[in-house]
Design a protein around this motif. Structure first.
Motif, short mmCIF file in Angstrom:
data_model
loop_
_atom_site.label_atom_id
_atom_site.label_comp_id
_atom_site.label_asym_id
_atom_site.label_seq_id
_atom_site.Cartn_x
_atom_site.Cartn_y
_atom_site.Cartn_z
N ALA A 89 1.74 3.55 -13.11
CA ALA A 89 1.57 2.32 -14.78
C ALA A 89 2.75 1.18 -15.04
N THR A 90 3.34 0.62 -13.64
CA THR A 90 4.09 -0.23 -13.48
C THR A 90 4.29 -1.30 -12.65
N LEU A 91 3.38 -1.15 -11.61
CA LEU A 91 2.61 -2.02 -10.50
C LEU A 91 2.27 -3.59 -11.32
N PRO A 92 1.21 -3.11 -12.16
CA PRO A 92 1.17 -4.79 -12.43
C PRO A 92 2.36 -5.87 -13.04
N GLN A 93 3.80 -4.55 -13.53
CA GLN A 93 4.78 -5.45 -13.83
C GLN A 93 5.12 -6.40 -12.74
N LYS A 94 5.14 -5.78 -11.48
CA LYS A 94 5.73 -5.72 -10.20
C LYS A 94 5.37 -6.66 -10.07
N ILE A 95 3.90 -6.55 -9.99
CA ILE A 95 3.52 -7.78 -9.21
C ILE A 95 3.47 -9.55 -10.08
N ALA A 96 2.76 -9.36 -11.47
CA ALA A 96 4.29 -10.37 -11.94
C ALA A 96 4.69 -10.64 -12.19
N SER A 97 6.15 -9.86 -11.84
CA SER A 97 7.69 -10.23 -11.78
C SER A 97 7.18 -11.25 -10.50
N VAL A 98 6.90 -11.02 -9.68
CA VAL A 98 7.37 -11.71 -8.06
C VAL A 98 6.21 -13.05 -8.33
N ARG A 99 5.51 -13.31 -9.30
CA ARG A 99 4.37 -14.02 -9.25
C ARG A 99 5.65 -15.14 -10.42
N TRP B 46 18.45 3.28 -0.70
CA TRP B 46 18.02 1.81 -0.33
C TRP B 46 15.89 1.14 -0.81
N TYR B 47 16.14 0.56 -0.88
CA TYR B 47 15.28 -0.11 -1.07
C TYR B 47 13.82 -0.76 0.03
N SER B 48 12.80 -0.54 0.90
CA SER B 48 12.43 -1.81 2.26
C SER B 48 12.15 -2.88 1.70
N LEU B 49 12.22 -3.89 2.23
CA LEU B 49 11.91 -5.13 1.81
C LEU B 49 10.52 -5.54 3.21
N SER B 50 10.21 -4.32 4.12
CA SER B 50 9.04 -4.88 4.80
C SER B 50 7.54 -4.45 4.03
N LEU B 51 6.57 -5.37 4.20
CA LEU B 51 5.44 -5.65 3.68
C LEU B 51 4.25 -5.37 5.10
N SER B 52 4.37 -5.59 6.17
CA SER B 52 3.43 -6.25 7.10
C SER B 52 4.05 -4.86 7.95
N SER B 53 4.32 -3.80 8.10
CA SER B 53 4.38 -2.21 8.32
C SER B 53 4.69 -1.13 8.08
N LEU B 54 4.01 -0.48 8.20
CA LEU B 54 3.14 0.90 7.44
C LEU B 54 4.80 2.02 7.72
N ASP B 55 5.88 1.48 9.24
CA ASP B 55 6.58 1.79 9.19
C ASP B 55 7.14 2.17 8.53
N ASP C 148 -0.69 -17.05 -1.70
CA ASP C 148 -1.51 -15.62 -1.89
C ASP C 148 -1.46 -14.64 -1.27
N ARG C 149 -1.49 -14.21 -0.20
CA ARG C 149 -1.17 -13.27 0.48
C ARG C 149 -0.10 -12.33 0.34
N VAL C 150 0.70 -12.26 0.31
CA VAL C 150 1.80 -11.91 -0.27
C VAL C 150 1.52 -10.73 -0.95
N PHE C 151 1.13 -11.86 -2.65
CA PHE C 151 0.03 -10.29 -3.28
C PHE C 151 0.17 -9.42 -3.10
N ARG C 152 -1.44 -9.89 -1.29
CA ARG C 152 -2.42 -8.88 -1.36
C ARG C 152 -1.36 -7.82 -0.91
N LEU C 153 -0.93 -8.36 0.06
CA LEU C 153 0.84 -7.18 1.24
C LEU C 153 1.22 -6.44 -0.25
N ILE C 154 1.68 -6.87 -1.72
CA ILE C 154 2.36 -6.29 -2.39
C ILE C 154 1.68 -5.18 -2.95
N GLU C 155 0.35 -5.33 -3.80
CA GLU C 155 -0.46 -4.83 -3.87
C GLU C 155 -0.94 -3.14 -2.77
N GLY C 156 -1.15 -3.86 -1.59
CA GLY C 156 -1.79 -2.89 -0.27
C GLY C 156 -0.53 -1.98 -0.24
#
Length: 261
Positions: A184-194, A161-170, A205-213
């Protein structure tokens, strides 16, 4: 009615990730899928709904085109959409069988699905989780020719299972959780969401900061530059924790006293 967004040249796939909407998989495990592709594995995505209607999109066709571009960004080999209307997704027998038919057709070894409910977000996510769990089970059941015809039974070896939560460290820990290295693939991940311009305009744009963070926090928790947390449906075992969890290194040379013995 369903549609191939990207048609696979392979009869079988190693991994299939399932999302409720186009963009779920990219947000939740896009880096993992791109990492699988880099390692030479054959990877597919199944979206249960078309994701429409949504406030800023011009309609189904543009959303499906965004999903095609996102899949190509990750290097995905197959993408299929069941074309269920957004907001109307419910766990039902027909939906379970439709997804299980895809599993039987492409015979993945691993299936990734959404990790349960997402409070204050779409209830489609929870319905997709239940459909995915059931379809994994249906895929291996015999004596069901009236639903599956000439598609042979197929047992999926592992489900994550993968999590869709971006707002909780839980979301960074839990039973049977582990972190996939996506340094090595974080840039691809962000580009795919963009690629989903209709869903993530400049005002979001805060979504992308949340994804990266979130990705960097997950990675840092175990020594990677970036990571994605996955949860195993079954327990995970190792026979050599040093080999599995510690960086490899050459064995120490014997000391002078050891040589003289």
């Amino acid at each position: 009615m369903s549609r191939d967004i990207l048609t696979s040249n392979h009869d079988e796939l190693d991994v299939i990730a399932v999302g409720a909407h186009p963009d779920d998989v990219e947000i939740g495990c896009g880096g993992t899928l791109a990492a699988f592709v880099q390692r030479g594995y054959r990877v597919g995505i199944v979206d249960l709904t078309d994701g429409e209607p949504t406030p800023l999109s011009s309609g189904r066709e543009s959303r499906l085109e965004e999903s095609r571009l996102a899949a190509e960004t990750l290097g995905i080999h197959m993408r299929h959409n069941l074309l269920i209307t957004n907001r109307t997704l419910f766990d039902g027998f027909g939906q379970r069988v439709a997804l299980a038919r895809i599993f039987r057709k492409y015979r993945p070894r691993i299936v990734l699905g959404i990790a349960g409910k997402t409070p204050m977000a779409s209830p489609d996510h929870w319905q997709a989780a239940q459909i995915t769990d059931a379809a994994v089970f249906y895929s291996r059941l015999s004596k069901w020719d009236d639903e599956f015809g000439d598609l042979p039974v197929h047992t999926i070896s592992k489900q994550f299972w993968y999590s869709l939560s971006l707002s909780s460290l839980d979301s960074l820990s839990g039973p049977n959780s582990f972190v996939m290295d996506i340094s090595a693939t974080l840039p691809q991940k962000i580009a795919s969401v963009r690629a989903y311009e209709s869903q993530f305009p400049p005002t979001k744009d805060r979504v992308f900061r949340l994804i990266e963070g979130t990705s960097r926090c997950a990675g840092a928790s175990c020594g990677f530059e970036a990571g994605e947390v996955l949860f195993s449906v079954t327990t995970l075992g190792v026979s050599d924790p040093i080999e599995a969890f510690l960086p490899s290194r050459q064995k120490s040379a014997p000391s002078t006293s050891e040589k003289s013995q």
